[in-house]
Scaffold this motif. Sequence first.
Motif, short mmCIF file in Angstrom:
data_model
loop_
_atom_site.label_atom_id
_atom_site.label_comp_id
_atom_site.label_asym_id
_atom_site.label_seq_id
_atom_site.Cartn_x
_atom_site.Cartn_y
_atom_site.Cartn_z
N THR A 11 23.00 -12.31 9.53
CA THR A 11 22.35 -13.13 8.51
C THR A 11 20.99 -12.55 8.15
O THR A 11 20.55 -12.64 7.00
N PHE A 48 26.63 -17.66 7.86
CA PHE A 48 25.40 -18.37 8.22
C PHE A 48 25.66 -19.40 9.31
O PHE A 48 24.82 -19.67 10.16
N TYR A 76 22.57 -13.87 14.05
CA TYR A 76 21.30 -13.58 13.38
C TYR A 76 21.16 -12.12 12.96
O TYR A 76 20.48 -11.81 12.00
N THR A 132 30.76 -10.02 12.41
CA THR A 132 29.66 -10.37 13.32
C THR A 132 29.79 -9.64 14.65
O THR A 132 28.83 -9.53 15.40
N GLY A 161 21.06 -20.98 3.56
CA GLY A 161 22.32 -20.28 3.67
C GLY A 161 23.27 -21.09 4.54
O GLY A 161 22.86 -21.60 5.57
N SER A 162 24.51 -21.24 4.10
CA SER A 162 25.50 -21.90 4.95
C SER A 162 26.87 -21.69 4.33
O SER A 162 27.01 -21.20 3.20
#
Lengths: 469, 580
Positions: free
Chosen positions: B328, B320, B325, B437, B292-293
């Motif tokens: 993700t 990502f 975390y 996030t 993932g990115s």
Amino acid sequence: MSEFKKISSQDITFFRSVVGEQGVTTEPEALKNYSRDETPDPTLRRFPEVVIKPHETTEIQAIMHYCSQNTIAVTPRGAGSGLSGGAIPARGGVVLSLERMNRILEVDHENLMVVVEPGVITNEINRKLKPYHLFYAGYPMSLETCQIGGNIAENAGGGKAVKYGVTGTYVRGVEFVTASGELLKFGGKIFKDVSSYDIVHLLVGSEGTLGIVTRIYLKVLPLPRARAVLLAPFDDPAPALHLPVTILSEMGMTPASIEYMNHLSLEYGYRFSNHTYPFPEASCHILLEIDGQEEEVVYREYDCLGERLFQEGAKEVFVADNAVAIEDIWRIRRAIPEALHLALPQEINEDISVPVASIPELVTFVEHLGQEFHLISPIYGHLGDGNLHITLAGSQNDQWEEKEPLIHECFYSKVASLGGVLSGEHGVGFKRRKYLPYFYHPEEINLLRRLKAAFDPQGILNPDKVLPD
Amino acid sequence: MKIVVCIKQVPEIGEARINPVTGTLDRSEVPLTINPIDLHALELALQLKEQNGGEILVISMGPGSAEKILREALALGCDDARLITGKEFAASDTYATSSVLAGAIGILPAVDLVIAGEKAIDGDTGQIGPEVAAFLDLPIFSYVIDFYLTPNGHFHIERLTERGSQSVEIDPPCVVTVTKGINVPRFPTLHGKRKARQKIIQILDASSLPIHRERIGLEGSPTRVVKVENVQVERKGIILRDMDEVEMENSVEVLILGEVFEGKVEQTTFQAIAVGQILHQKGIRKVGVLLGSGHLNDGELDKTIHYGADELYYLENPVFDSLAYHVTARLILQKVNFLRPSIILAAATSQGTTLMPYLAAKLHTGLTADCVSFDIDPRDGKLLQIRPAIGGNIMATIKTRTLPQMATIRPNTFLANYFPQHLGRITLEKDPTNYQTGFLKNQLRKDENSLDLTEARVVCSGGRGLKNAHNFTLVEQLAQNLGAAVGASRAAVEQGWISYPHQVGLSGKTVSPEVYICAGISGALQHLAGMQTSGSIVAINRDPEAQIFRVADLGLVGDACEILPLIIDGLNRRKKHVRV
Ligand SMILES: Cc1cc2nc3c(=O)[nH]c(=O)nc-3n(C[C@H](O)[C@H](O)[C@H](O)COP(=O)(O)OP(=O)(O)OC[C@H]3O[C@@H](n4cnc5c(N)ncnc54)[C@H](O)[C@@H]3O)c2cc1C
Ligand SMILES: Cc1cc2nc3c(=O)[nH]c(=O)nc-3n(C[C@H](O)[C@H](O)[C@H](O)COP(=O)(O)OP(=O)(O)OC[C@H]3O[C@@H](n4cnc5c(N)ncnc54)[C@H](O)[C@@H]3O)c2cc1C
């Protein structure tokens, strides 16, 4: 000064026949490591002609027999952590390194004794004893480096000498090889012994000049289950320096350690270890260690001692009673000697020992001396047994060569007048032998010479050590 | 601010004892103490309280004796302490322990911050912090090196990664795990000690906590140690207890969670894929890889296939790259639930050791940290996860009773293999969602030269045998090539070839890297004291009798000034080769 024979290829062949190829080294690069000990002074370096590493006592006997027949100088060597130059081969010849004689021969837990060879790293003894809940209490601060044989030769002391005494307190018997190669044994697994002169304790502290110790009988103790360390910063050093009297005599308590570190010594320790104590600006810090079998008892003792420290002017009293924190406090104290050696290689680095009540007077004297000669003087060490490590270093080192003898003279005269001695635990060795006359009359030094001659008439064992020229 | 600190009681370092009479491991008399890194967690809490006011609660799950470490925390200035203890908790693994700790924290009103140490020195997994965060549904920041409250009441957090550092600003609450570098713990004072003795420590058992009984203790632990063996004596392992049989599902497939940095797939991911291929040879059907990115360079997907991926899933979304975390993990979970792999593996990097425990807690399964070897049990097809335990003296084999079976892989223990002929399928998913996030600021700083000797995974050291400062630069070149830190013996420092902070040993630094490479060092006891716990030791010395060879895993007898250039040259060539 006696003359010693230079080592020939024939000698090397003989040594190889005794200890094997691997046990004999003549390569200059390898010899370099044996040309020094931890004494920082770079002028105290001498190369051996050969290094021999025996495995067995019988090999040592054969080597000594041969060397006495051929008048070859022999310098026994432990781990080379000494601070007197004791293990430096002042006259070349053989360095007899005991590193391979490193067996722990017996743990006798019923008799509370261990039997060891000299090359055992001192800390190994404690590691071995721990599962038996026993410990050997005579170890010095360099325990992870030094060998028990070296400790015996220097009668090393340690951070816990206030309560437990020094190496000699625990040595109950020794076997040693004489200069001519005989194997002798005195003492054993016994607590009391007046069946002869106390040869055991003559060997203790003899710095490899009387015999080569090959087997040691050590008394061990039950391992204390509880420990605590107090750390107290002081603004006024006077009551801090008086603490041995306050605690040992007035309060009637016996901590394992009473350590002192002045501000300057700690500055070097902080820089070296990258850690600082709380109140780093205080004029000195005191470290007390208390140990015992029961946590509650240890608590009551440190509570009582801590209270007293406040009364004596401590700015705060910190307590560490778990292994991590205890180690954090000791680590900085232990870093000081190496930090000083690194930063001030040209210093006068003293190991005197005086009656505890005289310490404040001595420290005041050192301050005056410092002002007079423009010295910086880090002071740290075993306050509780009167064995402070005093460093005198020139702040303007232009006339250091001229000043140094004068400083030594003033300092030693003062120590002697207080009833003190030249060395408490590091020994006289190569480094201090010329200062013996400050502390002993000629007749006394004569007795030492006669004693040496009785053990080693040719003077081949560790020549140019202890006794002045 | 209300802060909770989780602390653990551990055996003193090096205190795993063998009873001299019976010859067995003596557990009764091992002195116990507070996990050293936890002191840094406490120090952070105390500093935050001093600066901003608030209240600190310390909790520990453990035997009754753990009361002592809680009192230590109270003596340091914490306000309140709770001990979670009882037979029902015995033998809990990290999953079970975290679920209990999270249960105890969950019932507290308005907690702003949960702090734990990076890892405990006995278990050495570092999984508790991330798993607690997962159970509490809070963001997790591991390897935190700096933390403070901004004037606007946000948390400013800086954490270390292999590639540098990440600094984030976020609103409370969250969970952090701290490293040793964050602060210097204080010592308790006499008055603190006295006060702590008067305090009452609340004791909690299973009935006083809102936890599922089936998630605690041995029963609630998804992982089992099936075998421990002494590393020295091969095959002399003692069987501790056998596995509880678990029905296996049909789909045997391994999923590797990969990592991307600046558009490139990390080398450690290729190493993890190599493990997948090893398992493939032992009967695992397919090796899946999940990447993932926000962006991937051209050719990276094909390259990953050529390193051995059979199925490659690539999720494209910038979240990502934010290393958030807690977000993700949700995306990965969706994928995992869809693919239903029976094994999930990732490299034990700062990301792997944070994300994997978070996922494991969410998946209610076990996780084995830092494995160095794997096998498939021929009897039941389950994954045998082998990792060092008790300071590396023992190898423990662990099985997971639940699915998926999860493990992290110690970086640089497996060699990445390039198969130019390998074929695989690529599934690309561009996800346009703008995920929140909660990060008010997020900055990643690249800094590959900040390698701290004590934290480095590879250390290259030189000694007196190198003869001069010029030759010593060979060691520095090698280190640069390997991304390693530079160490030295005291003799080399004394010669002035390198500065004191690089000294390894008794009076220098103690290092425990995965690989320690030393040239021209004799192996004096004081040097060994600083490096002998290293994973693998490679020694280059002219003298075949040198003491260093007694501890070396690989010894090269010869002139370091000839050997080092050869190695450096070889590395340079290999790098070029891989790029093609
Ligand atoms: C950082 C540091 C801290 C220290 N702390 C302390 C301390 O707290 N207390 C303390 O007392 N000392 C301390 N020392 C000094 C030193 O560690 C001790 O003197 C120690 O006893 C020396 O042991 P060694 O094995 O290194 O002996 P070496 O230095 O090798 O030798 C010392 C002497 O012992 C002789 N010798 C060695 N083995 C034998 C043998 N088997 N038979 C006969 N003679 C032998 C040698 O000829 C020499 O004269 C410290 C040193 C350092 C570097
Ligand atoms: C209290 C105390 C604390 C100490 N603390 C530390 C410490 O923290 N760290 C530390 O390292 N030391 C420490 N020491 C010093 C330690 O005892 C050693 O002296 C030191 O480690 C030796 O460094 P070295 O191995 O580089 O040198 P040497 O021991 O001289 O070894 C050089 C080696 O290089 C080999 N060699 C020579 N030429 C070549 C070549 N061309 N190619 C390959 N190999 C070659 C030789 O065979 C030899 O083995 C301490 C000592 C004391 C007493």
